[in-house]
Design a protein around this motif. Structure first.
Motif, mmCIF file in Angstrom:
data_model
loop_
_atom_site.group_PDB
_atom_site.id
_atom_site.type_symbol
_atom_site.label_atom_id
_atom_site.label_comp_id
_atom_site.label_asym_id
_atom_site.label_seq_id
_atom_site.Cartn_x
_atom_site.Cartn_y
_atom_site.Cartn_z
ATOM 1 N N GLN A 2 0.853 -1.188 0.000
ATOM 2 C CA GLN A 2 0.000 0.000 0.000
ATOM 3 C C GLN A 2 0.882 1.229 0.000
ATOM 4 O O GLN A 2 1.899 1.270 0.691
ATOM 5 C CB GLN A 2 -0.918 0.000 1.215
ATOM 6 C CG GLN A 2 -1.968 -1.108 1.167
ATOM 7 C CD GLN A 2 -2.945 -1.016 2.319
ATOM 8 O OE1 GLN A 2 -2.610 -0.546 3.405
ATOM 9 N NE2 GLN A 2 -4.158 -1.474 2.084
ATOM 10 N N GLN A 4 1.151 5.553 0.164
ATOM 11 C CA GLN A 4 0.519 6.799 0.590
ATOM 12 C C GLN A 4 1.406 7.956 0.188
ATOM 13 O O GLN A 4 2.467 8.157 0.775
ATOM 14 C CB GLN A 4 0.306 6.793 2.098
ATOM 15 C CG GLN A 4 -0.381 8.035 2.642
ATOM 16 C CD GLN A 4 -1.839 8.123 2.233
ATOM 17 O OE1 GLN A 4 -2.556 7.124 2.251
ATOM 18 N NE2 GLN A 4 -2.266 9.298 1.834
ATOM 19 N N TYR A 106 1.666 -1.728 -8.378
ATOM 20 C CA TYR A 106 0.881 -1.128 -7.305
ATOM 21 C C TYR A 106 0.893 0.393 -7.465
ATOM 22 O O TYR A 106 1.911 0.977 -7.849
ATOM 23 C CB TYR A 106 1.457 -1.501 -5.932
ATOM 24 C CG TYR A 106 1.553 -2.980 -5.683
ATOM 25 C CD1 TYR A 106 2.734 -3.666 -5.917
ATOM 26 C CD2 TYR A 106 0.453 -3.695 -5.208
ATOM 27 C CE1 TYR A 106 2.829 -5.023 -5.701
ATOM 28 C CE2 TYR A 106 0.548 -5.060 -4.983
ATOM 29 C CZ TYR A 106 1.731 -5.719 -5.232
ATOM 30 O OH TYR A 106 1.817 -7.064 -5.011
ATOM 31 N N GLN A 109 -2.582 6.745 -4.194
ATOM 32 C CA GLN A 109 -3.815 7.461 -4.478
ATOM 33 C C GLN A 109 -3.614 8.749 -5.257
ATOM 34 O O GLN A 109 -4.574 9.297 -5.758
ATOM 35 C CB GLN A 109 -4.560 7.792 -3.166
ATOM 36 C CG GLN A 109 -4.154 9.083 -2.479
ATOM 37 C CD GLN A 109 -2.799 9.012 -1.827
ATOM 38 O OE1 GLN A 109 -2.083 8.031 -1.884
ATOM 39 N NE2 GLN A 109 -2.410 10.104 -1.185
#
Length: 117
Positions: A2, A4, A106, A109
């Protein structure tokens, strides 16, 4: 993994910004990391990438000499230092992992960068 991203904002032409991207997951240190961007009405394009093995870097021709990508594996973070910004650099910037110059496994955002003239 993930991702950020942060650090975007509004800046005047010839100004600078530093984008950061924190990754979760134990594979960060073994992943090529990179940044892409997408301007309004345009396709997403490659900006910069950094390898995991030797830290080798690659850049789009449009940002060479102005942008610098780096990584800190201890902090699971990749950075994009952007200097001498131009209005044409205005875009949403996306952090990515497992990258080549054309794709990534991956995506983060996105963070908005706006450069005023």
């Amino acid at each position: 993994v993930q991702l950020q991203a942060s650090g975007g904002g509004l800046v005047q032409a010839e100004g600078f910004l530093r984008l950061s991207c924190v990754a979760s997951g134990r594979t960060f240190s073994r992943s090529a990391m990179g940044w892409f961007r997408q301007a309004p009405g345009k396709e997403r394009e490659f900006v910069a990438a950094i390898g995991w093995r030797d830290g080798s870097t690659s850049y789009a021709d449009s940002v060479k000499g102005r942008f610098t990508i780096s990584r800190d594996n201890a902090k699971n973070t990749v950075y994009l230092q952007m200097n001498s910004l131009k209005p044409e650099d205005t875009a949403v910037y996306y952090c990515a992992a497992g990258v080549s110059t054309t794709a990534a496994n991956y995506w983060g955002q996105g963070t908005q960068v706006t450069v005023s003239s």
